[in-house]
Enzyme design. Structure first.
Site, PDB file in Angstrom:
ATOM      1  CG  ASP A  15     -14.042 -19.060 -83.939  1.00  0.00           C
ATOM      2  OD1 ASP A  15     -13.667 -18.260 -83.060  1.00  0.00           O
ATOM      3  OD2 ASP A  15     -13.398 -19.269 -84.992  1.00  0.00           O
ATOM      4  CG  ASN A  45      -7.242 -20.234 -86.639  1.00  0.00           C
ATOM      5  OD1 ASN A  45      -7.769 -21.196 -86.084  1.00  0.00           O
ATOM      6  ND2 ASN A  45      -7.928 -19.181 -87.047  1.00  0.00           N
ATOM      7  CG  ASP A 250      -5.078 -16.852 -88.757  1.00  0.00           C
ATOM      8  OD1 ASP A 250      -4.539 -15.741 -88.558  1.00  0.00           O
ATOM      9  OD2 ASP A 250      -6.220 -17.135 -88.351  1.00  0.00           O
ATOM     10  CB  ALA A 280      -6.661 -21.711 -96.462  1.00  0.00           C
TER      11      ALA A 280
END
Ligand code: ADP
Length: 304
Positions: A15, A45, A250, A280
């Site tokens: 990314d 991921n 993910d 997360a």
């Protein structure tokens, strides 16, 4: 009997992120921040998320013979993922070019690169890896024909989990293998052919009628719901201060796939996955935001 709790078959992307005051229009050039490069891609991921929780995890993916490919391999290995199945070469590593403006809105261009070269032949060559894995999970950032091959070669007794992202209509043989099919609202709509009416429970039932053995609908801060032939169960989200939801799906999917493979009941496995997703979202970034099992256990806050 199994060497791996989870084999992830999927994408690995670098990314490339630049902050901008304003995202450029057609023909326009804008100046932005320094470039930040993060390991990403849904397959990579998921593998990192599972390994960080303690699952014995392997990744079947393809990266280029380049710096981005090495970055991805390094992040997998640092998390404890077995990368023997990561193929190198054939095309540049997949990249996502991301511009983000101050409000957090972004524009993204993805070059699948090597992800587009992960072929059915690569899956056939990885037969031994499939045979050693309790659960196999996939997404759709690799060719659909490659996912079809995974389903065809799935050993007896191995569970298959699919997050169809980016979504597209799926062949019957793929749908029939999913246990579960994991979708957010947008993915649910596309898989259902554009028609989604009523409550999330209704969507889940409509998807279940397409053939999967089970369906999980993720609902962001509203949690998730799980649907099987026995009925649907709501899984409450854990109340947290969300900072960045990138990668939450993910992390949720990886945790759910792992726990289901361990033999946990769907509701129990999904509740654990919701806690993983919740941690997360409290941290910035994708892979760097994924928790260890201790961090999940330490998560405060009540259910919604
Ligand atoms: P996706 O990123 O695929 O759209 P979701 O945003 O639905 O997936 O997130 C996956 C899961 O992560 C949710 O089902 C939920 O359990 C958890 N989660 C996501 N956002 C939040 C939030 N703001 N607060 C608490 N949990 C969240």
């Amino acid at each position: 009997m199994y060497d791996y709790d989870l084999l992830v078959v999927g994408s690995a992307n670098a990314d490339l992120v630049i902050g901008v005051e304003r995202r450029p229009g057609a023909g326009e050039t804008v100046l932005g921040s320094d470039l930040a490069v993060h390991p990403g891609g849904k397959g990579a991921n998921q593998a990192v998320a599972a390994a960080r929780l303690g699952a014995r995890t392997a990744l079947l993916a393809r990266v280029g013979d380049d710096g981005n490919g090495r970055l991805l391999l390094d992040s997998q290995r640092a998390a404890g993922v077995d990368t023997a199945g990561v193929l190198v070469g054939g095309a540049p590593t997949g990249v996502a070019l991301i511009t983000v403006d101050p409000s957090g809105d972004n524009s993204i261009v993805v070059s699948p690169g090597a992800n587009g070269r992960l072929t059915p032949e690569d899956v056939r060559a990885a037969d031994p890896l499939l045979g050693r894995s309790r659960v196999v999970s996939a997404q759709l950032e690799i060719p659909l024909e490659t996912v079809v091959e995974v389903v065809r070669r799935l050993p007896q007794g191995t569970r298959f989990v699919l997050n169809p992202s980016p979504p597209r209509e799926l062949p019957e043989e793929v749908l029939a293998a999913c246990d579960p099919l994991i979708v957010n609202e947008h993915e649910a709509r596309v898989i259902a052919g554009g028609e989604l009416e009523g409550s999330p429970e209704d969507w889940a039932r409509a998807l279940l009628a397409l053939g999967p053995r089970s369906v999980v609908v993720t609902l962001g801060a509203e949690g998730a719901l799980i649907a099987t032939a026995e009925g649907t169960i709501r899984v409450p989200a854990v109340r947290v201060e969300a900072v960045d939801t990138t990668g939450a799906g993910d992390a949720f999917t990886a945790a759910l796939a792992w726990k289901l493979g361990c033999g946990e009941e769907p509701a129990e496995a999904a509740a654990y996955a919701a806690r993983v997703g919740a941690v997360a979202v409290t941290r910035a970034g994708a892979q760097v935001s994924f928790p260890t099992a201790d961090e999940v256990a330490a998560l405060g806050g009540g259910d919604r």
